[in-house]
Scaffold this motif. Sequence first.
Motif, short mmCIF file in Angstrom:
data_model
loop_
_atom_site.label_atom_id
_atom_site.label_comp_id
_atom_site.label_asym_id
_atom_site.label_seq_id
_atom_site.Cartn_x
_atom_site.Cartn_y
_atom_site.Cartn_z
N ALA A 166 0.84 -1.26 -0.29
CA ALA A 166 0.13 0.20 -0.47
C ALA A 166 0.87 1.14 -0.01
CB ALA A 166 -0.66 -0.27 1.31
N LEU A 167 0.79 2.76 -0.82
CA LEU A 167 0.99 3.56 -0.31
C LEU A 167 1.00 4.27 0.77
CD1 LEU A 167 0.59 5.40 -3.89
CD2 LEU A 167 2.50 3.78 -2.94
N PRO A 168 1.88 5.14 0.91
CA PRO A 168 3.39 4.95 0.84
C PRO A 168 3.81 3.48 1.27
CG PRO A 168 3.21 6.21 2.85
CD PRO A 168 1.83 5.42 2.63
N CYS A 169 5.07 3.30 0.71
CA CYS A 169 5.52 2.26 0.82
C CYS A 169 7.58 2.62 0.66
CB CYS A 169 5.86 1.03 0.67
SG CYS A 169 5.74 1.27 -1.62
N THR A 170 7.57 1.65 1.50
CA THR A 170 9.58 1.67 1.60
C THR A 170 9.82 0.64 1.09
OG1 THR A 170 9.68 2.80 3.76
CG2 THR A 170 12.29 2.03 2.84
N VAL A 171 10.80 0.66 -0.23
CA VAL A 171 11.26 -0.37 -0.41
C VAL A 171 12.96 -0.25 -0.88
CG1 VAL A 171 9.39 -0.78 -2.23
CG2 VAL A 171 11.08 0.76 -3.14
N GLN A 172 13.64 -1.46 -1.18
CA GLN A 172 14.86 -1.70 -1.91
C GLN A 172 15.33 -1.79 -3.14
OE1 GLN A 172 16.02 -6.41 0.33
NE2 GLN A 172 14.05 -6.67 1.07
N THR A 173 16.58 -0.98 -2.79
CA THR A 173 16.69 -0.50 -4.28
C THR A 173 18.47 -0.75 -4.03
OG1 THR A 173 16.74 1.24 -5.94
CG2 THR A 173 17.01 1.72 -3.49
N LYS A 174 18.98 -0.12 -5.09
CA LYS A 174 19.93 -0.35 -5.22
C LYS A 174 21.40 0.12 -3.93
CE LYS A 174 23.97 0.65 -8.40
NZ LYS A 174 25.21 1.42 -9.53
N GLY A 175 22.47 -0.54 -3.95
CA GLY A 175 23.31 0.26 -2.68
C GLY A 175 23.67 -1.02 -1.27
N PRO A 176 23.34 -2.15 -1.18
CA PRO A 176 21.57 -1.65 -0.75
C PRO A 176 21.12 -0.48 0.18
CG PRO A 176 22.25 -3.39 0.41
CD PRO A 176 24.02 -3.33 0.02
N SER A 177 20.06 -0.12 -0.21
CA SER A 177 19.55 0.91 0.10
C SER A 177 18.23 1.17 0.26
CB SER A 177 20.35 2.49 0.04
OG SER A 177 19.65 2.38 -1.14
N THR A 178 17.62 1.85 0.79
CA THR A 178 15.76 1.85 0.77
C THR A 178 14.98 2.96 -0.08
OG1 THR A 178 15.71 2.55 3.67
CG2 THR A 178 16.07 0.06 2.22
N VAL A 179 14.48 3.52 -0.15
CA VAL A 179 13.85 4.26 -1.16
C VAL A 179 12.23 4.76 -0.53
CG1 VAL A 179 13.24 3.41 -3.47
CG2 VAL A 179 13.40 6.51 -2.27
N ARG A 180 11.86 6.00 0.12
CA ARG A 180 10.58 5.73 0.35
C ARG A 180 9.56 5.66 -1.63
NH1 ARG A 180 7.09 5.88 4.59
NH2 ARG A 180 5.19 7.72 4.58
N ILE A 181 8.42 5.17 -1.10
CA ILE A 181 7.43 5.46 -3.05
C ILE A 181 6.23 5.95 -2.40
CG2 ILE A 181 6.11 4.23 -4.55
CD1 ILE A 181 9.16 4.19 -5.02
N THR A 182 6.16 7.17 -2.60
CA THR A 182 4.80 7.78 -2.12
C THR A 182 3.41 8.06 -3.82
OG1 THR A 182 5.97 9.76 -2.39
CG2 THR A 182 5.84 8.85 -0.31
N THR A 183 4.17 7.64 -5.09
CA THR A 183 2.82 7.78 -5.82
C THR A 183 3.21 6.68 -6.50
OG1 THR A 183 4.87 8.69 -7.32
CG2 THR A 183 3.28 9.84 -5.61
N VAL A 184 1.83 6.25 -7.97
CA VAL A 184 1.49 5.06 -8.16
C VAL A 184 2.51 5.60 -9.27
CG1 VAL A 184 0.55 4.00 -10.03
CG2 VAL A 184 -0.30 4.19 -7.83
N GLU A 185 3.46 6.45 -9.71
CA GLU A 185 4.26 6.89 -10.69
C GLU A 185 5.81 6.67 -10.44
OE1 GLU A 185 0.76 8.74 -12.13
OE2 GLU A 185 1.93 9.32 -10.01
N GLN A 186 5.30 6.82 -9.43
CA GLN A 186 7.33 6.10 -8.55
C GLN A 186 7.73 4.99 -8.69
OE1 GLN A 186 6.81 9.09 -4.95
NE2 GLN A 186 8.34 9.63 -5.31
N LEU A 187 6.08 4.16 -8.04
CA LEU A 187 6.54 3.04 -8.25
C LEU A 187 6.47 1.66 -9.01
CD1 LEU A 187 5.86 0.18 -6.21
CD2 LEU A 187 3.37 -0.20 -6.63
N GLN A 188 5.80 2.45 -10.62
CA GLN A 188 5.95 2.03 -11.43
C GLN A 188 7.37 2.77 -12.78
OE1 GLN A 188 3.66 3.65 -15.43
NE2 GLN A 188 4.60 2.37 -16.20
N GLN A 189 8.17 3.74 -11.83
CA GLN A 189 9.39 3.48 -12.21
C GLN A 189 10.26 2.59 -11.52
OE1 GLN A 189 11.10 7.86 -11.27
NE2 GLN A 189 13.07 7.47 -12.42
#
Length: 268
Positions: free
Chosen positions: A97-120
């Motif tokens: 569910a939005l907002p959510c925190t996801v894993q990304t390169k690093g490893p690190s995390t990023v906060r997703i707040t919009t559908v557009e960010q999630l899609q990217q």
Amino acid sequence: LPQVGDRRFVILGLSRAPATLIMATSATSLLMFLALGGLLTAVDLKALVAAADSGQSPFYFPSNVTWFKEAKFGLFMHWGPVSQWGTEISFPLVCKALPCTVQTKGPSTVRITTVEQLQQHRQSYADLAKTFNPAKFDPAAMAKLARAVGFKYLVFTAEHCDGFANYNSSVSEYNIMNTPYKQDTFAMLAKAFREEGLRVGAYFCPSTWNSDDYWQPNALTALGPVCRPNYTPASDPERWDRYTKYLLGQLTEIASQYAPDVVWIDCS
């Protein structure tokens, strides 16, 4: 079903594939597999229930797969394009569910707040296959090391929940042959480990989070559950039928091309 620690395990031999062991991390996973393949006979089911009711052992081992009970020590290998990020495999895709925190390169995390960010974000994960080129991949060295330290078998991620096929698949275009590497890593590992006298198994996740038939209507933007579809199969039987045929096609490929000694079914 028998309880082992905090997870449920079912192990059985299949009458149509006598050399294969099927392992499921939940009753649902097992039922998913059986529904796809129709491989559990009445004799298997009776023996499984008897083993569970006896209280003597949490496992049912048919005579043709007792090697697994005796092997004790196996190598479980998670690997794929996401290794370039250095994160956990597949789970960077999860956003319930939005907002959510996801894993990304690093490893690190990023906060997703919009559908557009999630899609990217999810598209960036999928695009890792376009740059995946493990030039130093050396299955022969891995197999020799595995045998030297005492491993008896390998379970390799033929396909994890991100839907990437670590093998030469004609069912899914999202596979190792369509990366810059263009070599069948599972075939190479299977050959190398078997030459060292080790058994070889396939991990397979029936919850493919890149599929619009699992996370509908668009897997890049869908929110909801993790190890089940975000819709009820009864509400869209045509979509579910298409999805299960896709899974059965993949399992058929894995069985026919690599003859795994173990199939590990996870997350459904």
